[in-house]
Design a protein around this motif. Structure first.
Motif, mmCIF file in Angstrom:
data_model
loop_
_atom_site.group_PDB
_atom_site.id
_atom_site.type_symbol
_atom_site.label_atom_id
_atom_site.label_comp_id
_atom_site.label_asym_id
_atom_site.label_seq_id
_atom_site.Cartn_x
_atom_site.Cartn_y
_atom_site.Cartn_z
ATOM 1 N N LYS A 281 -1.321 15.679 1.412
ATOM 2 C CA LYS A 281 -0.891 14.914 0.249
ATOM 3 C C LYS A 281 -1.460 13.509 0.311
ATOM 4 O O LYS A 281 -1.251 12.785 1.285
ATOM 5 C CB LYS A 281 0.641 14.859 0.190
ATOM 6 N N GLY A 282 -2.201 13.125 -0.737
ATOM 7 C CA GLY A 282 -2.832 11.812 -0.769
ATOM 8 C C GLY A 282 -1.961 10.761 -1.416
ATOM 9 O O GLY A 282 -0.784 10.980 -1.712
ATOM 10 N N LYS A 283 -2.588 9.604 -1.663
ATOM 11 C CA LYS A 283 -1.852 8.489 -2.239
ATOM 12 C C LYS A 283 -1.498 8.732 -3.704
ATOM 13 O O LYS A 283 -0.554 8.146 -4.219
ATOM 14 C CB LYS A 283 -2.674 7.210 -2.103
ATOM 15 N N GLU B 256 -0.293 11.475 -4.894
ATOM 16 C CA GLU B 256 1.006 12.137 -4.853
ATOM 17 C C GLU B 256 2.117 11.106 -4.664
ATOM 18 O O GLU B 256 3.183 11.199 -5.280
ATOM 19 C CB GLU B 256 1.038 13.165 -3.722
ATOM 20 N N SER B 257 1.859 10.105 -3.819
ATOM 21 C CA SER B 257 2.856 9.058 -3.592
ATOM 22 C C SER B 257 3.093 8.252 -4.868
ATOM 23 O O SER B 257 4.225 7.897 -5.185
ATOM 24 C CB SER B 257 2.395 8.129 -2.463
ATOM 25 N N ARG C 296 0.821 -1.206 0.000
ATOM 26 C CA ARG C 296 0.000 0.000 0.000
ATOM 27 C C ARG C 296 0.860 1.262 0.000
ATOM 28 O O ARG C 296 1.910 1.315 0.628
ATOM 29 C CB ARG C 296 -0.912 0.015 1.228
ATOM 30 N N ARG D 166 6.865 6.791 1.414
ATOM 31 C CA ARG D 166 5.625 6.611 0.673
ATOM 32 C C ARG D 166 5.218 5.158 0.464
ATOM 33 O O ARG D 166 4.061 4.862 0.181
ATOM 34 C CB ARG D 166 5.743 7.326 -0.680
ATOM 35 N N ARG E 46 1.533 5.182 1.021
ATOM 36 C CA ARG E 46 1.282 5.936 2.242
ATOM 37 C C ARG E 46 1.115 7.415 1.929
ATOM 38 O O ARG E 46 1.653 7.924 0.948
ATOM 39 C CB ARG E 46 2.441 5.759 3.227
ATOM 40 N N ARG E 47 0.424 8.097 2.823
ATOM 41 C CA ARG E 47 0.333 9.551 2.764
ATOM 42 C C ARG E 47 1.523 10.124 3.533
ATOM 43 O O ARG E 47 1.788 9.711 4.658
ATOM 44 C CB ARG E 47 -0.962 10.050 3.416
ATOM 45 N N VAL E 48 2.228 11.063 2.948
ATOM 46 C CA VAL E 48 3.373 11.646 3.647
ATOM 47 C C VAL E 48 2.961 12.784 4.573
ATOM 48 O O VAL E 48 3.669 13.133 5.506
ATOM 49 C CB VAL E 48 4.438 12.151 2.648
ATOM 50 N N SER E 49 1.776 13.380 4.315
ATOM 51 C CA SER E 49 1.243 14.441 5.166
ATOM 52 C C SER E 49 -0.248 14.542 4.928
ATOM 53 O O SER E 49 -0.801 13.932 4.003
ATOM 54 C CB SER E 49 1.931 15.781 4.876
ATOM 55 N N ALA E 50 -0.910 15.338 5.757
ATOM 56 C CA ALA E 50 -2.364 15.461 5.660
ATOM 57 C C ALA E 50 -2.798 16.058 4.325
ATOM 58 O O ALA E 50 -3.857 15.732 3.803
ATOM 59 C CB ALA E 50 -2.886 16.318 6.813
#
Length: 311
Positions: free
Chosen positions: A84-86, A88-89, A76, A200, A78-82
């Protein structure tokens, strides 16, 4: 897991594993030349070289993903911050694949087709020390020091010493030296991006994604440009499997080490790649040995010792 129990941060295992990566990648040079000969790929067959490279990295990436599935790794994103969603990863992993595999090796193979091997070795090795310098700029954990500057300077001197003498003649060309330099820059920036990859997705899985995606982005253009393997032999397949194994083990170990340690302490061992590559070529390809190889290895070892020496 404590530092003493985690081999990827242990003060003894980190240099040993980093050295393992350097030795594996050094041996890739003679194997690559032997593969070209076995498959009948000549110097002007750039598209076929892209196909050859694409097959190597695509299968290496798929092998890593299969092993990751067997080991039940987390696939899966991961989100790196609130904020930024998946998505962006996913885009980050794509950018890493382009930088670490596709552009890196596209520039390398094009440059090698238009550049004297000795000159290419000099420029390609510079990427290691460029990464050490960039890491000190972008990461707080990589502090610049007089010892690190001195070690880097000595290591670079060793790389140049490896190529002094016969075969270093020639003038700068954009398609030769220019492409090799772009290759080194891609390698250095990919090293910086590896830590972001680990935030990520699982590093092992991310390595599989980057090699398989990047390999496909080499393979498909090569096929569209008319590239192919002119001749297939048992020896050629064995060599290709060896190169796939080198990529699988080397990139998996290296990316994990980069995420767990200061970048400079791991990347500096790459300065030994051209030394190992030259020595292995002398043994396997019967290329003549020169005393400057010994001088280069000694200077590279001194540079590594100075950069990694405890305060």
């Amino acid at each position: 897991m404590s530092e003493n129990k985690n081999i990827f941060t242990h003060r003894v295992w980190v240099p040993l594993l980093s050295l393992t990566c350097a030795v594996l990648w050094g041996w890739a040079f003679p194997l690559l030349k032997m593969g070209f000969a076995e498959f009948g790929i000549t110097a002007e067959m750039t598209a076929s070289k892209m196909v050859y490279a694409g097959l190597r990295f695509t299968f290496a990436g798929l092998l890593i993903l299969i092993i990751a599935a067997i080991l039940r790794k987390d696939f899966r994103l991961r989100r790196v911050s609130a904020g930024k969603g998946k998505l962006e990863s996913g885009l980050y992993i794509l950018a890493f694949a382009l930088m670490n595999t596709t552009l890196h090796y596209a520039f390398f193979y094009i440059g090698m087709s238009h550049c004297v091997a000795a000159r290419a070795s000099i420029l390609n090795s510079m990427g290691t020390f460029i990464l050490v310098i960039l890491a000190c700029i972008f990461f707080e954990s990589d502090k610049m020091s007089g010892r690190k500057v001195l070690g880097t300077a000595i290591g670079i001197t060793g790389i140049f010493a490896l190529n002094f003498g016969r075969g270093t003649e020639g003038t700068f060309t954009w398609m030769g030296d220019g492409m090799i330099f772009l290759n080194t820059m891609c390698s250095a920036f990919a090293g910086l991006m590896t830590r972001g990859l680990g935030k990520r997705v699982d590093v092992f899985v991310g390595t599989g994604y980057s090699l398989s995606i990047g390999g496909c982005l080499l393979l498909l253009p090569g096929l569209l440009a008319g590239g192919a393997l002119p001749r297939i032999t048992f020896s050629g397949i064995a060599i290709l499997l060896g190169l796939i194994s080198i990529s699988t083990i080397g990139f998996s170990l290296y990316n994990k080490l980069i995420t767990c340690n200061p970048v400079g302490k791991v990347a500096v061992y790459n300065s030994l790649i051209p030394v190992v590559g030259t020595l292995s070529s002398c043994m396997v390809l019967a290329e003549p040995f020169q005393w400057n190889y010994l001088i280069a290895g000694t200077l590279a070892a001194i540079g590594i010792f100075l950069i990694n020496k405890s305060k």
